[in-house]
Design a protein around this motif. Structure first.
Motif, PDB file in Angstrom:
ATOM      1  N   ILE A   1      -8.905   2.134   4.309  1.00 38.37           N
ATOM      2  CA  ILE A   1      -7.688   1.361   4.053  1.00 38.37           C
ATOM      3  C   ILE A   1      -8.043  -0.091   3.757  1.00 38.37           C
ATOM      4  O   ILE A   1      -8.627  -0.790   4.582  1.00 38.37           O
TER       5      ILE A   1
ATOM      6  N   ASP B   1       2.376   2.586   2.446  1.00 36.12           N
ATOM      7  CA  ASP B   1       1.997   3.420   3.587  1.00 36.12           C
ATOM      8  C   ASP B   1       3.203   4.199   4.104  1.00 36.12           C
ATOM      9  O   ASP B   1       4.347   3.748   3.993  1.00 36.12           O
TER      10      ASP B   1
ATOM     11  N   ARG C   1       0.834  -1.214   0.000  1.00 35.82           N
ATOM     12  CA  ARG C   1       0.000   0.000   0.000  1.00 35.82           C
ATOM     13  C   ARG C   1       0.866   1.261   0.000  1.00 35.82           C
ATOM     14  O   ARG C   1       0.334   2.370  -0.067  1.00 35.82           O
TER      15      ARG C   1
END
Lengths: 339, 418
Positions: free
Chosen positions: B53, A152, A150
């Protein structure tokens, strides 16, 4: 003559340690740790063993991260030695906001902290997650891969001591071949951990095409600080894999931690490099190559390879070939132009 | 605003109106429509200032929620069945850390045998994790309980699980009053955390605690649940003031005045039970029922008071403690420990088995005559079970039970056709 120029005129090199005293180099190049304004993210008084590589690595890494984040840092910790030896009151060592949830979820918890900071208008607060090799390469691997995938905004620090030291030195997927652990005893035809197993987390991290991956070692603390500092200024998912010898688990003298860590690098077994977006961009050149045998011999976890009169030349040679392959792959002797 | 709407979508809209700041999603039937609904509201911009998310597992979903909540964000996720087992470690951790996360469970059976349909085994598997567990009787109540859950969670700094029956509620379209933003804002203040990760005031959350203090920390977790016993009705009363309808609370008694036989259950089956109670009351039978809304904390005093006059208590539950019998029934017995009244366990609706009015009526009538065994499996196919026991008795390598039961049912169906 100013004090500054007086310092410049001293031509002194501490031979044999590869360490230049901070007083002898330019202020800008000095280590974060040598600075009076270091954050002391982990203070003394914790319960780590003498000579603990992880305590040293975490201290340097987090103080560098704190400086880079200008004090706006949250650390998330996986269960493990670092968590255990730093938290029980009154030995609490953390001078920064710190959260421990579980063994296998530090990357996901860090993702949550970063998301919350963004939504609370606190984007200046940076997030570091950290764990040992078990928490990273084994039980936390799913969450780590998810955090990478992802992209992040988290810097993950893996303190690799090549086994589950907190629970009494069991094998992890970062344990090297032939190493004796409590679950890979030095018995039978293939003593210690077997060849052909284990995973290379830095390379797996690179396969996620994240912006930054690096390896570092407590034997090269300036380099470790530099890599943490660089990583802290890159947005997205970042990974630094830090070798931290464990005197207890490796069977080494507590004053030999740095020496052992250095030989891991100089033998080629633990290459130091950086990668960006899946490509190796730089590797640290070996300054004085040592045979793998010199690295293995002082460690009791490899003692079965060095029994008097019957040295296990076959396995030592096989480990040497692994080191040679790293040297070739990462150009650790600088024989090619790049990386 | 009244809408003809799927339960999951109504809950998604209600969640969005509660202004969550971090929502984590991992798909598992039958809760998927809820997080999909929230995700669409984030993506369209209807729900502003929210991180949605997509994570790699339920374990990660709740772990992200733990980090977000500890950093001061209002946090939501949803799961079901195997998902709650996969995140079980984080379920305990969120409660132990006292983080006010709200999570929906779209209740579903747990395998093996794998089964996607409704029962309560998933919620029961974490009943003692320290979360508050609320069970919705209707989709309207599911919507309302989620709104109350955020207020309850944040006031106590404790996670709250809102349980709604998979498919029966999650996938049912019906008339639901979905609140307005103004109503929710009037009811739900912004989240003001009791602990937060902040460089301005650094401290450690999740430190190790040894025998010197562990019992005290655990006692305080119990004490927090006892506080919830007081808070849940209070919040229900405030909710009624703002939204002008009854929702939540600890228990919902139905026609229990003068009832000699009282059924007790969790969740949507109470709708069917009430229909049966009405029908039997019309015929003069002294029956009533209680829907338990708050399973954790468990309302011992309220149940004891409401069941005081009962001669037969029939606990109808969608879960099973193999080797014991009923989980809910065991809890109800604790409430009635001072009373010499039989508490019958009826295991019903496992893996989506329909619970019919006819079967429930049979149970309540048998209970009234004192003819129920301690533990009864509603509508159990005794023939199929006995055939399988007999078949397996003669062979060492008797093979998988589930497959052989299905084969046996198939063979019986063919024989019936011939």
């Amino acid at each position: 003559m100013t004090e500054e120029t007086a310092l410049q005129r001293v031509k002194f090199y501490q031979t044999g340690t590869h360490t230049v005293g901070n007083r002898l180099i330019d202020k800008g190049a000095r280590s974060v740790q040598s600075s009076m304004d270091r954050s002391n993210a982990i203070t003394s008084g914790h319960r780590a063993c003498q000579g603990c590589g992880e305590a040293l690595g975490a201290r340097y890494a987090l103080d560098a991260a704190m400086r880079a984040a200008e004090g706006q840092l949250v650390a998330v910790n996986a269960t493990g030695c670092l968590e255990v030896f730093t938290t029980p009151y009154p030995e609490t060592s953390w001078q920064i906001p710190w959260l421990h949830s579980l063994f296998g979820n530090a990357p996901a918890v860090a993702t949550g902290v970063a998301a919350a900071m963004r939504r609370k208008g606190r984007s200046e607060v940076k997030v570091v997650a950290q764990g040992g090799d078990g928490g990273t390469t084994d039980i936390g691997f799913g969450c780590l891969s998810g955090m990478f995938e992802r992209n992040d905004d988290v810097l993950y620090l893996c303190y690799d001591n090549e086994g589950y030291m907190n629970t009494g030195v069991q094998r992890s997927s970062a344990t090297p071949p032939t190493a004796r652990t409590a679950t890979t005893p030095a018995l039978g035809d293939a003593p210690g951990n077997v060849f052909g197993t284990g995973k290379n987390l830095p390379l797996i991290a690179m396969a996620h095409n994240i912006p930054y991956v690096a390896t570092a070692s407590v034997a090269y603390l300036h380099d470790l600080e530099d890599k943490v500092t660089k990583a802290m200024h890159i947005p997205g998912a970042r990974y630094i894999h830090i070798m931290v010898p464990c005197p207890l688990g490796w069977g080494t003298a507590s004053d030999a931690t740095i020496h052992i860590a250095r030989m891991a690098v100089e033998s080629g077994l633990f290459p130091l490099f950086e990668a960006e977006h899946g490509e190796v961009t730089r590797s640290n050149k070996i300054r004085r190559r040592v045979p793998v045998k010199d690295y293995l011999a002082p460690q009791r976890r490899f003692a079965h390879l060095f029994k008097k009169g019957q040295e296990d030349t076959t396995r030592i040679a096989r480990l040497q070939r692994m080191a040679d392959a790293n040297i070739e792959r990462f150009n650790l002797l600088g024989e090619r132009e790049s990386p | 605003m009244l809408k003809q709407i799927e339960g999951s979508i109504a809950v998604a809209e209600a969640i969005a109106l509660c202004r969550p700041e971090v929502v984590c999603a991992y798909p598992i039937t039958p809760q998927t429509h809820i997080v999909e609904g929230v995700g669409a509201l984030v993506k369209s911009g209807a729900l502003e200032n929210c991180e949605f998310i997509n994570v790699e597992s339920e374990f990660a979903a709740l772990s992200v929620a733990i980090g977000a909540s500890a950093a001061g964000a209002r946090t939501y996720t949803a799961t079901a069945s195997q998902g709650i087992l996969f995140m079980a470690e984080a379920v305990y951790n969120a409660a132990g850390l006292g983080l006010p996360i709200v999570m929906t469970i779209g209740n579903r059976a747990i395998g093996a045998p794998i089964n996607i349909w409704n029962d309560h085994t998933d919620a029961m598997s974490v009943k003692d994790a320290g979360w508050i567990q609320l069970f919705a009787e209707t989709n309207q109540e599911a919507v309302d309980l989620h709104i109350q859950a955020f207020r309850l969670a944040e006031e106590l700094s404790s996670p709250v699980m809102v349980c709604m029956d998979g498919f029966i509620l999650t996938h049912a379209y019906e008339r639901i009053d979905v609140p307005t933003q103004e109503e929710i804002d009037a009811f739900l203040p912004p989240y003001d955390p009791v602990q937060v990760l902040d460089p301005v005031e650094p401290y450690s959350i999740g430190a190790m605690v040894g025998p010197e203090a562990f019992t005290e920390v655990r006692y305080l977790a119990h004490e927090k649940q006892l506080q919830a016993l007081r808070l849940i009705p209070e919040i229900g009363a405030v909710f009624k003031d703002v939204f002008d309808r009854e929702s939540g609370g600890l228990i919902h008694p139905y026609r229990t005045e003068g009832a000699e036989t009282i059924a007790v259950a969790l969740g949507s089956v109470n709708g069917t039970i009430k229909e049966v109670v009405d029908a039997m009351r019309d015929e003069g039978a002294a029956v009533g029922s209680i829907s338990i809304c708050s399973f954790r904390p468990f309302p011992l005093d309220e149940l004891e008071a409401t069941l005081a006059g009962a001669k037969h208590v029939v606990v109808i539950e969608k879960s099973l403690a193999p080797g014991l019998g009923g989980i809910l029934a065991s809890n109800v017995r604790m409430a009635l420990r001072e009373m010499a009244v039989p508490v019958y366990t009826v295991i019903a609706g496992l893996g989506g088995r329909p619970i019919t009015m006819a079967s429930l009526r049979g149970i309540l009538e048998a209970a009234a005559k004192g003819r129920l065994p301690d533990v009864q499996f509603l509508d159990l196919d005794h023939g199929a079970v006995e055939r399988e026991i007999l078949r397996a008795r003669g062979i060492r390598r008797s093979g998988p039970t589930a497959e052989n039961i299905l084969k046996s049912l198939g063979a019986a169906a063919v024989a019936g056709d011939e």
